[in-house]
Design a protein around this motif. Structure first.
Motif, PDB file in Angstrom:
ATOM      1  N   TRP A 138     -53.932 -32.144 -30.086  1.00  0.00           N
ATOM      2  CA  TRP A 138     -53.045 -31.913 -29.465  1.00  0.00           C
ATOM      3  C   TRP A 138     -51.469 -31.707 -30.146  1.00  0.00           C
ATOM      4  O   TRP A 138     -51.586 -32.946 -30.442  1.00  0.00           O
ATOM      5  CB  TRP A 138     -52.953 -31.765 -28.070  1.00  0.00           C
ATOM      6  N   ALA A 139     -51.235 -30.928 -31.002  1.00  0.00           N
ATOM      7  CA  ALA A 139     -49.761 -30.927 -31.934  1.00  0.00           C
ATOM      8  C   ALA A 139     -48.907 -31.243 -31.444  1.00  0.00           C
ATOM      9  O   ALA A 139     -48.139 -29.137 -30.538  1.00  0.00           O
ATOM     10  CB  ALA A 139     -49.767 -30.632 -32.927  1.00  0.00           C
ATOM     11  N   ILE A 140     -47.984 -32.122 -30.668  1.00  0.00           N
ATOM     12  CA  ILE A 140     -46.395 -31.699 -29.338  1.00  0.00           C
ATOM     13  C   ILE A 140     -45.567 -31.438 -31.049  1.00  0.00           C
ATOM     14  O   ILE A 140     -45.523 -31.894 -31.508  1.00  0.00           O
ATOM     15  CB  ILE A 140     -46.382 -32.953 -29.047  1.00  0.00           C
ATOM     16  N   ASP A 141     -44.663 -30.849 -29.767  1.00  0.00           N
ATOM     17  CA  ASP A 141     -43.167 -30.774 -30.959  1.00  0.00           C
ATOM     18  C   ASP A 141     -42.061 -31.247 -29.844  1.00  0.00           C
ATOM     19  O   ASP A 141     -42.144 -30.700 -28.517  1.00  0.00           O
ATOM     20  CB  ASP A 141     -43.084 -29.054 -30.686  1.00  0.00           C
ATOM     21  N   VAL A 142     -41.381 -32.532 -30.722  1.00  0.00           N
ATOM     22  CA  VAL A 142     -40.429 -33.245 -29.453  1.00  0.00           C
ATOM     23  C   VAL A 142     -39.451 -32.747 -30.276  1.00  0.00           C
ATOM     24  O   VAL A 142     -38.880 -32.721 -31.071  1.00  0.00           O
ATOM     25  CB  VAL A 142     -40.578 -34.262 -30.243  1.00  0.00           C
ATOM     26  N   ALA A 155     -48.979 -30.952 -18.048  1.00  0.00           N
ATOM     27  CA  ALA A 155     -47.465 -31.621 -16.563  1.00  0.00           C
ATOM     28  C   ALA A 155     -46.698 -32.595 -17.497  1.00  0.00           C
ATOM     29  O   ALA A 155     -45.145 -32.090 -17.101  1.00  0.00           O
ATOM     30  CB  ALA A 155     -47.999 -31.816 -15.489  1.00  0.00           C
ATOM     31  N   LEU A 156     -47.072 -32.682 -17.837  1.00  0.00           N
ATOM     32  CA  LEU A 156     -46.263 -33.812 -18.898  1.00  0.00           C
ATOM     33  C   LEU A 156     -45.291 -33.491 -19.770  1.00  0.00           C
ATOM     34  O   LEU A 156     -44.126 -33.907 -19.936  1.00  0.00           O
ATOM     35  CB  LEU A 156     -46.698 -35.375 -19.212  1.00  0.00           C
ATOM     36  N   LEU A 157     -45.729 -32.795 -20.275  1.00  0.00           N
ATOM     37  CA  LEU A 157     -45.180 -32.002 -21.859  1.00  0.00           C
ATOM     38  C   LEU A 157     -44.291 -30.790 -20.876  1.00  0.00           C
ATOM     39  O   LEU A 157     -42.744 -30.342 -21.922  1.00  0.00           O
ATOM     40  CB  LEU A 157     -45.720 -31.907 -22.370  1.00  0.00           C
ATOM     41  N   HIS A 158     -44.319 -30.267 -19.993  1.00  0.00           N
ATOM     42  CA  HIS A 158     -43.554 -29.137 -19.590  1.00  0.00           C
ATOM     43  C   HIS A 158     -42.236 -30.150 -18.920  1.00  0.00           C
ATOM     44  O   HIS A 158     -41.158 -30.267 -18.951  1.00  0.00           O
ATOM     45  CB  HIS A 158     -44.417 -29.198 -18.011  1.00  0.00           C
ATOM     46  N   LYS A 159     -42.922 -31.304 -17.995  1.00  0.00           N
ATOM     47  CA  LYS A 159     -42.296 -32.173 -17.800  1.00  0.00           C
ATOM     48  C   LYS A 159     -40.536 -32.577 -18.428  1.00  0.00           C
ATOM     49  O   LYS A 159     -39.518 -32.387 -18.360  1.00  0.00           O
ATOM     50  CB  LYS A 159     -41.729 -33.260 -17.136  1.00  0.00           C
ATOM     51  N   PHE A 160     -40.872 -33.153 -20.123  1.00  0.00           N
ATOM     52  CA  PHE A 160     -40.452 -33.140 -20.794  1.00  0.00           C
ATOM     53  C   PHE A 160     -39.502 -32.266 -21.985  1.00  0.00           C
ATOM     54  O   PHE A 160     -38.491 -31.894 -22.543  1.00  0.00           O
ATOM     55  CB  PHE A 160     -40.584 -34.546 -21.542  1.00  0.00           C
ATOM     56  N   GLY A 161     -40.339 -30.973 -20.967  1.00  0.00           N
ATOM     57  CA  GLY A 161     -39.813 -29.669 -21.653  1.00  0.00           C
ATOM     58  C   GLY A 161     -39.950 -29.896 -23.283  1.00  0.00           C
ATOM     59  O   GLY A 161     -39.393 -29.066 -24.500  1.00  0.00           O
ATOM     60  N   CYS A 162     -40.825 -29.995 -24.233  1.00  0.00           N
ATOM     61  CA  CYS A 162     -42.202 -29.913 -25.235  1.00  0.00           C
ATOM     62  C   CYS A 162     -42.386 -28.624 -25.316  1.00  0.00           C
ATOM     63  O   CYS A 162     -43.613 -28.251 -24.657  1.00  0.00           O
ATOM     64  CB  CYS A 162     -42.589 -31.100 -25.305  1.00  0.00           C
ATOM     65  N   SER A 163     -43.029 -28.425 -26.456  1.00  0.00           N
ATOM     66  CA  SER A 163     -43.779 -27.073 -26.505  1.00  0.00           C
ATOM     67  C   SER A 163     -44.788 -27.962 -27.334  1.00  0.00           C
ATOM     68  O   SER A 163     -45.252 -29.306 -27.572  1.00  0.00           O
ATOM     69  CB  SER A 163     -43.752 -25.985 -27.526  1.00  0.00           C
TER      70      SER A 163
END
Length: 113
Positions: free
Chosen positions: A79-83, A61-69
């Motif tokens: 989890w590898a997060i692209d900002v 939910a947090l990553l969706h909120k910020f628009g990250c993949s």
């Protein structure tokens, strides 16, 4: 040979999605091997380690909120997060650290633009 990174790195520090790197072919191992960082894309890489199973929904939910993949490794815990460059990473970092302070995830900044 120079190539553009087309995924979010799970294990390499200092490299993010879209960065340009120099690689060489290792014919014996049949893979490309990182040689040198060439240029930055403006993206950042953050990694999260799931410490409690209920953290998955919160992090999602947090990553969706910020628009990250993001990408999830085969274990489901890393989890590898692209900002992307347009994201307010300071606010996102604060939100991630709140979840980390609860002991639900671990956070590592792999590459900051």
């Amino acid at each position: 040979m120079e190539v553009q990174v087309r995924n979010t790195p799970f294990y390499v520090k200092g490299v993010a999605f879209g960065d340009t790197v120099r690689v060489r072919a290792d014919h014996e191992r049949r893979e490309f091997v990182f040689e040198k960082f060439v240029s930055e894309s403006g993206h950042s890489t953050v990694r999260a380690i799931i410490r409690h199973d209920d953290a998955r929904d919160v992090l999602n939910a947090l990553l969706h909120k910020f628009g990250c993949s993001w990408e999830i490794d085969a274990t489901g815990y890393l989890w590898a997060i692209d900002v992307p460059p347009h994201i307010d990473y300071a606010s996102m970092r604060d939100a991630l650290l709140l979840v980390a302070d609860e002991g639900r995830i671990g956070v590592e900044e792999g590459a900051l633009a």
